[in-house]
Write a protein that holds these residues in place. Structure first.
Motif: not given
Length: 409
Positions: A314-343
């Protein structure tokens, strides 16, 4: 090119593509389907081989100009033996259907999507005998995924590393979902950097821009927390269920509900867990939702959650749900995953302690801070409609294909 002198001639020019994907059906697969339609729109003849399932059980159909061939799924389960059986059955059908595609439509480029890292065996056959090009589309780092699922780095793990290396070495080009996986393709896979293209897993923005919230999913709750994605062990949805248990029972927030959208091998167990915890009223499992319905349901949520726990995959993954949340305008809560945090950037509240209790408290804190949610919402939408949109990523995909098509010519 034809398979033999006895096979009827195939009428096509250089620019025919065969995409093989094993773990999801098409057009359900959120990465493969945009790739296939983008290539078709660019003038390529596109065929896809995938498993049946998720409401798509026709052996053959044509959708939006894309030829789709589906095969039966093998035995599914969570053990190493069942995975081996599933992949063996899939590989057999993929090869059989690839012969059918070669005869009916032809192809110059074989585009293999992982996991598993076994489709290179089919690609080698077509490279050696018919001079086809092989493009490897790495969705997940398979060795790390195995280590996370089974908690060990044994012989199978080392075998997966070998299969991954052979896949990269036999590929004429590779697609990566982010810079982290591109670096791995270069350093561990031995790919030349100029033959690895980054194509991010971002949604088609048009589906989200005009979405009207489906307020029925909120029921009578003040706040609604949303999750969309697969439900397998590594996705951490059980942590979200346990976080909701903490929210309802320990924080006494019965005004918060959770909408879980998606399916997967853990879905049944998660429903059972929700019932055992006594929080079924606060968690709704919507199951698999079509691409057209999804934006309206997400738009009705107040925040999105990424419960994937920190681990080697998971620390290496870009998750499409992150981008889907951002596209619809949802703030998100997540654990500390370096790549997803960067995304996600400033669209995310990062919970540093990887526990359901910490996640639950982070969710409540974010819901109660309306000003922060508005800032995060605006940031996420601006970024999704700027640098993180499919129209931009599509250019990288087409650049990879142009390079391989030039080799063919």
């Amino acid at each position: 090119m034809v398979l033999s002198a006895n096979t009827p001639a195939v009428d096509y020019v250089a620019g025919a593509v065969l995409i093989i994907v094993e773990n999801q059906s098409v057009p359900v697969d959120a990465r493969v389907w945009p790739e296939a339609t983008a290539l078709h729109q660019a003038g390529y003849t596109v065929s896809v081989i995938c498993p049946k399932g998720q409401g798509y059980d026709k052996a053959y159909e044509q959708i939006d100009g894309v030829h789709i061939y589906r095969h039966p799924r093998g035995v599914e389960g969570s053990g190493a033996v069942t995975y081996l059986l599933e992949y063996t059955v899939a590989l057999f059908w993929e090869f059989v259907l690839s012969l059918k595609v070669a005869r009916r439509h032809g192809f110059d480029i074989l585009h293999a999507s992982n996991p598993p890292d076994l489709i290179f065996l089919i690609a080698i056959f077509y490279k050696f005998f018919f001079g086809k090009n092989f493009l490897f589309d790495q969705h997940d780092p398979a060795p790390e995924l195995y280590a996370v699922k089974f908690g060990r780095q044994d012989f199978v793990y080392r075998l997966l590393l070998l299969l991954e290396r052979w896949t990269f070495r036999s590929a004429d080009g590779s697609l990566a979902t982010n810079p982290t996986l591109k670096q791995q393709a270069v350093e561990r896979g031995g790919m030349p950097p100029d033959r690895v293209w980054i194509v991010r897993n971002v949604p088609e923005l048009g589906r989200f821009r005009q979405a009207k919230p489906d307020l029925s999913v909120r029921r009578s709750f003040r706040y609604l927390v949303g999750y969309v994605g697969m439900m397998a062990e590594q996705d951490g949805v059980h942590l979200l269920v346990e976080a909701m248990d903490h929210i309802v029972k320990r924080l006494h927030r019965t005004d918060i509900a959770c909408l879980i959208i998606g399916d997967g091998p853990e879905a049944g167990r998660l429903r059972t867990l929700t019932g055992e915890l006594g929080i079924a009223d606060n968690i709704e499992f919507a199951g698999f939702i079509s691409r057209d319905e999804l934006p309206a349901m997400l738009a009705a949520c107040d925040i999105g959650v990424v419960p994937d726990p920190p681990n080697a995959s998971n620390v290496m993954m870009s998750m499409i749900k992150v981008f889907e949340y951002m596209a619809i305008g949802l703030p998100l809560a997540m654990f500390d995953l370096p790549q997803a945090r960067c995304d996600a950037g400033d669209a995310a509240l990062v919970v540093t302690e990887p526990t359901p209790q910490a996640l639950g408290e982070g969710i409540v804190a974010l819901l109660e801070n309306e000003a922060a949610r508005e800032r995060m919402r605006n940031y996420g939408m601006e970024r999704a409609r700027g640098e993180l949109q499919w129209e931009i990523e599509k250019r990288s995909l087409l650049a990879a294909y142009a390079r391989l098509a030039a080799r063919t010519r």
